[in-house]
Design an enzyme around this catalytic site. Structure first.
Site: not given
Ligand code: GLN
Length: 535
Positions: A73, A56, A387, A243, A511, A383-384, A193, A509
């Site tokens: 970035d 957030y 899992q 833009d 991505e 990742c998660l 500005p 990951h």
């Molecule tokens: N919370 C999970 C872990 O720590 C997955 C982490 C994640 O998705 N980057 O293993």
């Protein structure tokens, strides 16, 4: 010794003008002219890195091959320049102060009073010099985070002032990115500005060499002259940053207004041939694409797209390679129940569960995964997401109803996901996860193998928990394929399902390694499978 040039990009007026995209686009153009370029992001906050920050607050944490948790970035830099960044490409005020204080404690300053000037500013300049030296580039672009006028960014701007003093005038440039808003009531583009923002910059002794002006319409000559007069640059050093609807158009727009040529002129660098046809063709082709598919992203921070920046980019790259526009349907899994899951997912061609931490929204993710599995909708778990796919399979196929990750239920009798052995002794939060690039071996004939077209890969990680090997055999017998393992065979890195068109999970990951020039193979194939399902 190589003569190295430095371009500093500061931001004024408001945040979110796209300094990261501006640096990436400029970097891309200079690289396309045959120069070796790197980009350094200076972040004025006190955190040592964004790894401990909530999405957030900060959006995505971008992980480099060498395991640094960095600003998002760096993702733009990698995607546009098609080069890999390291921990040297991102520094925060926190890191600088931390290092200076450690030196002070060691006694390295020999009794001196340690001060912002010169000790902090020297340390900042050391970072700028060192990234150039290590990468041996021709040009270092330095993006200064925040907006001119912030208290926090003052030491950085002061450091740049000193940096420029030490080098010949044509070795450094300051480009200031501002906003020139159009006020409908007055039917006018407003320059005030920008004038004020440049005033703040000049107060600290930095005179910008060029102004890059974000605007929704081309700046007429009289506006450029006015800005030039008040800001002490010539009208041709006031550049339109129009833009655009797609960020990949930005380099093309910069090339059109000859931004990069002006930069080369000022740095007294040779105007080598610009080679951006491939990029142009790709963007133009994508602009003409008229088919669309919808893919659900089932996460927790869905109202906050910055948390999924690289995932969004990876879908764009995959869309470019599949000639389709991928529309993302953001689903907050805290609101997904057994009752509404079918309805919520009835209009999607693919389902993605991204990475994340903590228990919130997990049950909803499991409903979404079950729905994808049973209805043979393409599924991608990252990742998660992997899992959760393993938890779902253990609960609903093996029938172990309390299967869970010890992250969410430390007392489960079926800890199918558990804390990695190497994580058990970890007490400190920052930089202590399993981070960065690790090799992985794929199993022949799997969807993973087909996607990558090879058996040995390396991908980036950021996690503490892992697949519990005690359940491997049972799950394999029940139809789960372990398609990727760490080279020693110990860590499950990828899974997939036998009896499903495309159900793939990865512990890493992907991505983070998708590039404009080269979509990530897993995203590419997931989008292709979703297209197929959509038919
Ligand atoms: N919370 C999970 C872990 O720590 C997955 C982490 C994640 O998705 N980057 O293993």
């Amino acid at each position: 010794m190589k003569k190295r040039k430095y371009i500093f990009l500061t931001g004024g007026v408001v945040s979110s003008l796209g300094k990261g995209i501006a640096c990436s686009s400029l970097g891309f153009l200079l690289k396309s002219r045959g120069y070796k370029v790197t980009i350094l992001k200076l972040d004025p906050y006190i955190n040592v890195d964004p790894g401990t920050m909530s999405p957030y607050q900060h959006g995505e944490v971008y992980v480099t091959d060498d395991g640094a948790e960095t600003d998002l970035d760096l993702g733009h830099y990698e995607r546009f320049l098609d080069i890999s960044m390291t921990r040297d490409n991102n520094t925060t005020a926190g890191q600088i102060y931390y290092e200076v204080i450690q030196k002070e404690r060691r006694g390295d300053y020999l009794g001196a009073t340690v001060q912002v000037i010169p000790h902090i500013t020297d340390a900042i300049n050391e970072k700028i010099l060192s990234v150039g030296k290590k990468t041996n580039v021709d040009i270092v672009i330095v993006e200064i985070g925040g907006t001119v006028g912030d208290i926090e960014s003052q030491p950085f701007l002061e450091a740049i002032r000193q940096f420029r003093l030490k080098l010949p005038a044509d070795d450094t440039l300051v480009v200031h990115l501002t906003l020139v808003p159009y006020i409908a009531g007055a039917n006018e583009l407003k320059t005030k500005p920008t004038q004020h923002s440049v005033m703040r910059l000049r107060e600290i002794g930095l005179q910008p060499d060029m102004l890059l002006c974000r605007t929704d319409r081309p700046l007429p000559d009289n506006v450029k002259q006015k800005i030039g007069l008040f800001c002490n640059v010539s009208a041709n050093e006031v550049i339109d940053a129009l833009d655009v609807s797609l960020i990949y158009e930005v380099p093309l727009q910069y090339a059109k207004v000859k931004f990069d040529e002006l930069i080369l002129n000022k740095l007294r660098l040779e105007k080598r041939k610009l080679n951006i046809e491939e990029w142009r063709n790709k963007v133009e082709r994508y602009q003409k694409v008229d088919r669309t598919i919808t893919i659900a992203v089932c996460g927790k921070y869905v109202e906050l797209h910055d948390a999924y920046k690289s995932i969004m980019a990876a879908f764009e790259h995959a869309g470019m390679e599949n000639d389709v526009r991928v529309k993302l349907k953001w689903i907050n899994t805290e609101e997904i129940t057994e009752k509404n899951v079918a309805q919520e997912l009835s209009d999607v061609s693919g389902i993605l569960v991204p990475g994340g931490f903590g228990e919130r929204g997990i049950e909803g993710k499991l409903f979404a995964i079950r729905y994808a599995r049973e209805n043979k909708i393409p599924f991608f778990g990252i990742c998660l997401g992997l899992q959760c796919a393993v938890i779902e399979y253990t609960r609903n196929v093996l029938g172990k109803k309390d299967a869970n990750s010890t992250e969410f239920d430390p007392n489960t009798t079926n800890p199918v996901i558990h804390l990695m052995e190497t994580q058990k002794s970890v007490k400190r939060m920052g930089g202590t996860m399993r981070l960065g690039s690790y090799p992985c071996k794929l199993r022949t004939g799997t969807k993973a193998h087909k996607a990558y077209g090879k058996l040995e890969i390396a991908e980036r990680h950021r996690h503490r928990y892992e697949f519990n090997n005690s359940y491997r055999l049972e799950l394999e017998e029940a139809g789960m394929i372990i398609s990727g393992l760490s080279p020693d065979g110990d860590l499950v890195e990828m899974i997939e399902l036998e009896d499903h068109p495309w159900f793939v999970g990865c512990q890493f990951h992907p991505e983070l390694k998708s590039r404009v020039a080269r979509a990530h193979p897993l995203f590419r194939d997931f989008v292709a499978a979703s297209l197929e399902y959509g038919k």
